[in-house]
Design an enzyme around this catalytic site. Structure first.
Site, PDB file in Angstrom:
ATOM      1  N   GLY A 169       3.623  20.668  -2.907  1.00 37.49           N
ATOM      2  CA  GLY A 169       4.122  21.616  -1.902  1.00 37.49           C
ATOM      3  C   GLY A 169       3.765  21.241  -0.477  1.00 37.49           C
ATOM      4  CD1 TRP A 212       1.936  15.534  -3.715  1.00 39.70           C
ATOM      5  CD2 TRP A 212       3.074  14.113  -5.012  1.00 39.70           C
ATOM      6  NE1 TRP A 212       2.412  14.517  -2.915  1.00 39.70           N
ATOM      7  CE2 TRP A 212       3.112  13.641  -3.674  1.00 39.70           C
ATOM      8  CE3 TRP A 212       3.728  13.391  -6.002  1.00 39.70           C
ATOM      9  CZ2 TRP A 212       3.778  12.472  -3.313  1.00 39.70           C
ATOM     10  CZ3 TRP A 212       4.389  12.218  -5.638  1.00 39.70           C
ATOM     11  CH2 TRP A 212       4.407  11.776  -4.304  1.00 39.70           C
ATOM     12  CG  ASN A 253       2.346  15.529   3.450  1.00 38.15           C
ATOM     13  OD1 ASN A 253       2.793  15.453   2.315  1.00 38.15           O
ATOM     14  ND2 ASN A 253       2.603  16.566   4.231  1.00 38.15           N
ATOM     15  CG  ASP A 297       5.874  12.913   3.993  1.00 39.64           C
ATOM     16  OD1 ASP A 297       4.863  13.363   3.415  1.00 39.64           O
ATOM     17  OD2 ASP A 297       7.023  13.123   3.588  1.00 39.64           O
ATOM     18  CG  ASP A 300       2.329  12.591   0.218  1.00 37.22           C
ATOM     19  OD1 ASP A 300       1.940  13.683  -0.172  1.00 37.22           O
ATOM     20  OD2 ASP A 300       3.368  12.412   0.884  1.00 37.22           O
ATOM     21  CD1 TRP A 341      13.600   5.444  -6.057  1.00 37.51           C
ATOM     22  CD2 TRP A 341      11.660   6.388  -5.482  1.00 37.51           C
ATOM     23  NE1 TRP A 341      13.692   5.855  -4.750  1.00 37.51           N
ATOM     24  CE2 TRP A 341      12.519   6.441  -4.373  1.00 37.51           C
ATOM     25  CE3 TRP A 341      10.363   6.931  -5.370  1.00 37.51           C
ATOM     26  CZ2 TRP A 341      12.139   7.011  -3.150  1.00 37.51           C
ATOM     27  CZ3 TRP A 341      10.002   7.492  -4.156  1.00 37.51           C
ATOM     28  CH2 TRP A 341      10.882   7.523  -3.063  1.00 37.51           C
TER      29      TRP A 341
END
Lengths: 275, 536
Positions: free
Chosen positions: B198, B248, B266, B309, B311, B467
């Protein structure tokens, strides 16, 4: 994809997707909602439609009052919610990278778009009838490009381009075709569409083939050459494989195609693409 | 607005299948104990955690499929999940049964030899959930007779391994304010450890531990410290309340020190540093938590005061070099970090992809950001882009080659920032980003990194960025998938592709391996399906 299939898919989608209870924008004309919509637009839309909604390399200019796929706010809501089948416009929350939008946020985005729209000029630039003559005649566009079922197959079909690209983007792609290669096949689970890259191979038998990629992966390539022959090739069986981002499309400089003639061609494409 | 999907809402055991399965396959062993999880290497036929072991290595000791016979590998079964979007699951396999998840919080158990379902479960989701980045789920944890699922509406659910029946279901947070779970939990001792998603919504991140038997929450570690806690002063004014730092992706566990090593993401808003002056602890950090109490032993922050961003949620991998006890992470910011896992001290940091944001290192050796790398209103180009050099795709460490394999991408983006007020439950980026036209076309790679030197030993270039995660095997192979739908086996030593299979859908998952009745399988999710491969 045949147009009838597209229409069928779109209608089918509308049937299953719940329509908003009310297709009127609850925030119409609300400046505060437009500001909130701008934040949302930056996050969700600007990647393709550009900061300020003026159109990015990939998405159309949304400040243009006349839109191809939606006219009313309710139709815009549907397009943002469900995407546009057959295009890279994704349904809300499904592009896999961003966040989803609430109904309220979608209405705010529509309010924002309405706040930045500019009316089309009273006298559009260019003569579409002359542009059509050039497209199918002296400018040689139709050797490689189709419009409404007529023309060549090596380049992208330009029937819809006048509605999905800005005038500046179309002019740029004629003057600098390699600067931003057109998108081709889009696969449903794949992040990037195939681009119109130039492929030059030499087969095991020594045959040289040059054309554009219809698709490619690590092990195979599917390509079409200027005589519209399709080749299905395994890379490990080729004598050589070269890929280039130098477009097969010739560079049209003003001495080959004047600014006025190019305006006429754009006017033709716009007249078809926004129909 | 999303169309409601008509999903299977109730689990339904298919008893006769179970009966026939057990009559053919070797009889099921006892329940999955903590001891079995600790010693997963002793049962290479099973895949008991997200990464295959507590060390995060995603390495299988199985060697039946190897460099000499991999050309004969063929698909044995395909299981269609019926889900759409990105399928990110890594299956677990225990004694012939495969447990996996799919989008929209589906979970299912299959006969691992045939792909035939034994039970299916789908958590009923509210219509108004809006998780970032798709309705994804990366997998389950298993302990005792339960598998554990984190859901998109921020529930933690225990399902019975034999039936899929819900044993307990607890709410961890309010999904309406942006909390969700997409991660595969990790079972440790009697606990189910899970980190929240989130970071796009201005949440206050946390890592939770639940009693596996009852669902009672035993501890919570807030990844953004509150007033009076160490690190709280790394946030400007009230910015900590919406500071993000989600958790996450699945962490790892070091039994020797009883530490959970869990990475965080982040700070929020992700692309606007103004208003949250400071380092913003513990965003983009590797946390070492006491497994019993959830208290912090040490931390290492990879990107301080992040505005791109980036992370740091990539799986941290435990490895030893001589008498050095290390943990390595290929970070989204483009650097490969090696830390001492007892102390959290940095050992090395080396770029493994295209980076323009850092031109120097601090006294500890940590890459530091150039001031001009910060996003501006007009935007300017920084590499890596918002998606990072790598992302959630699981890496692997092969103890035979001593190489770390990771999926990487070279992509630069234009980062723009603009002020944005926080509103609960609304996306909170303070930004926009775009592909940079001046930059080179995006490129995707599989890279083999030597953790001892940070040197890249070989690179395999994909047609476009992927990915997919990576699996290494004792058969001298690494397996990965690509965006074009291929599942590929490469030589672990040199990176030469030896085999591939076209699965018809892009890969967003990581491969794993298992064996049943003496036959080794390699499995991966692609498109909307799970595929299993074996030798004829």
């Amino acid at each position: 994809m045949p147009k009838s299939v597209l229409i069928f898919m779109f209608v089918g989608l509308l049937n299953i997707a719940p329509a908003p209870a009310d297709d009127r924008n609850p925030f119409a004309g609300d400046a505060q909602a437009a500001k909130a919509g701008e934040y949302e637009f930056r996050i969700n839309c600007a990647l393709c439609h550009g900061l300020g909604a003026h159109g990015g390399g990939r998405g159309p200019d949304l400040t243009r009052a006349q839109k191809k796929h939606a006219h009313s706010d309710g139709e815009l809501f549907q397009v943002i919610s469900n995407g546009i089948p057959g295009t890279v416009m994704p349904a809300n929350g499904t592009n896999g990278q961003g966040v989803g939008m609430t109904d309220e946020e979608i209405w705010q985005i529509i309010t924002y778009i309405r706040s930045v729209e500019v009316k089309a000029p009273a006298h559009p630039v260019g003569d579409p009838a002359h542009g059509k003559q050039l497209f199918y005649g002296d400018a040689n566009c139709s050797l490689c490009h189709m419009v409404e079922g007529k023309g060549g197959r090596v380049g992208p079909d330009l029937t819809g381009v006048g509605g999905s690209r800005t005038r500046d983007a179309i002019i740029d792609s004629v003057r600098n075709p390699s600067r931003r290669l057109a998108w081709g096949l889009t696969e449903s689970t794949k992040e990037f569409p195939q681009e119109y890259e130039t492929i030059a191979v030499v087969t095991a038998e020594g045959k040289e083939i040059k054309g554009v990629a219809l698709n490619e992966d690590n092990f195979s390539v599917q390509m079409i050459d200027s005589s519209e022959q399709i080749y299905l090739l395994d890379k490990d069986k080729l004598r050589s494989f070269k890929k280039s981002r130098e477009s097969l499309m010739p560079v049209y400089k003003p001495d080959t195609l004047s600014d006025k003639d190019l305006d006429d061609i754009v006017a033709f494409l716009t007249s078809v693409g926004t129909r | 607005m999303r169309a409601q999907r008509a999903g299977v809402r109730k689990p339904f055991p298919i008893l006769f299948l179970l009966v026939s399965f057990f009559s053919i396959a070797s009889p099921a062993r006892s329940q999955v104990t903590f001891d079995r999880l600790l010693n997963s290497a002793k049962e290479p036929q099973n895949w008991l955690t997200y990464s295959g072991d507590y060390a995060g290595r995603r390495f299988t000791p199985l060697d039946q499929i190897n460099t000499t016979n991999v050309r004969s590998l063929s698909a044995r079964w395909v299981y269609q999940t019926g889900a759409t979007g990105k399928l990110e699951t890594t299956p677990l396999v225990v004694d012939g049964i495969l447990y996996a998840t799919a989008q929209d919080d589906r979970a299912f158990a299959l006969d691992a030899r045939t792909g035939r379902p034994i039970w299916m479960y789908q958590h009923p989701l509210p219509a108004d959930i809006r998780p970032c980045c798709g309705h994804v789920n990366r997998g389950l944890a298993i302990l005792g007779d339960k598998v554990f699922l984190g859901t998109l509406d921020a529930h933690v659910i225990a399902l019975d391994t034999k039936t899929g029946n819900v044993i307990w279901d607890v709410v961890a947070a309010d999904y309406r304010t942006g909390y969700s779970f997409t991660v595969a939990p990790l079972a440790i001792k009697n606990l189910v450890v899970i980190g929240v998603s989130g970071g796009e919504y201005g949440i206050r991140g946390f890592i939770d531990a639940y009693d596996a038997a009852t669902g009672e929450r035993k501890w919570r570690f807030y990844t953004v410290p509150g007033p009076g806690e160490p690190g709280h002063d790394s946030w400007e004014k009230d910015s900590w309340k919406v500071g993000g730092a989600p958790a996450w992706n699945t962490g790892t566990y070091d039994a020797a020190t009883n530490q959970i090593l869990w990475p965080t993401g982040n700070p929020s808003p992700s692309n606007r540093g103004e208003g949250r002056a400071g380092d913003n602890l513990y965003s983009n950090t590797l946390l070492a938590l006491n497994a019993d109490s959830g208290t912090l032993n040490w931390y290492f922050q990879f990107t301080k005061h992040d505005e791109h961003d980036w992370d740091a949620t990539q799986v941290p991998v435990i490895l030893d070099s001589g008498n050095k006890h290390l943990i390595a992470q290929a970070n989204r910011n483009g650097f490969f970090y090696v830390l001492d896992r007892s102390t959290g001290k940095l050992v090395s940091a080396s770029a493994y992809g295209k980076t323009t944001w850092s031109s120097g290192k601090d006294s500890e050796g940590r890459p530091i950001a150039k001031k001009e790398a910060s996003p501006t209103l007009e935007g300017h180009t920084v590499c890596p882009g918002a998606l990072g050099t790598t992302n959630f795709m699981a890496p692997t460490y092969d103890p035979q080659t001593s190489l770390f394999y990771v999926t990487a991408r070279d992509q630069c983006d234009i980062f723009s920032t603009a002020p944005q007020p926080y509103e609960a439950g609304h996306a909170y980026y303070g930004s926009a980003y775009f592909p940079s036209e001046e930059a080179e076309p995006y490129r995707g790679f599989l890279k083999a990194i030597d953790p001892a030197s940070g040197e890249i030993k070989w690179t395999f270039e994909h047609t476009s960025p992927t990915w997919s995660g990576v699996l290494s095997t004792a058969g001298g192979l690494v397996f990965t998938g690509d965006a074009e739908g291929n599942f590929i086996a490469l030589e672990a030593v040199a990176g030469k592709p030896l085999w591939h299979f076209q699965m018809g859908g892009a890969v967003y998952a990581a491969p794993m391996a298992f064996a049943v009745d003496g036959k080794q399988y390699v499995a991966i999710a692609a498109g909307s399906a799970v595929y299993a491969f074996a030798l004829p």
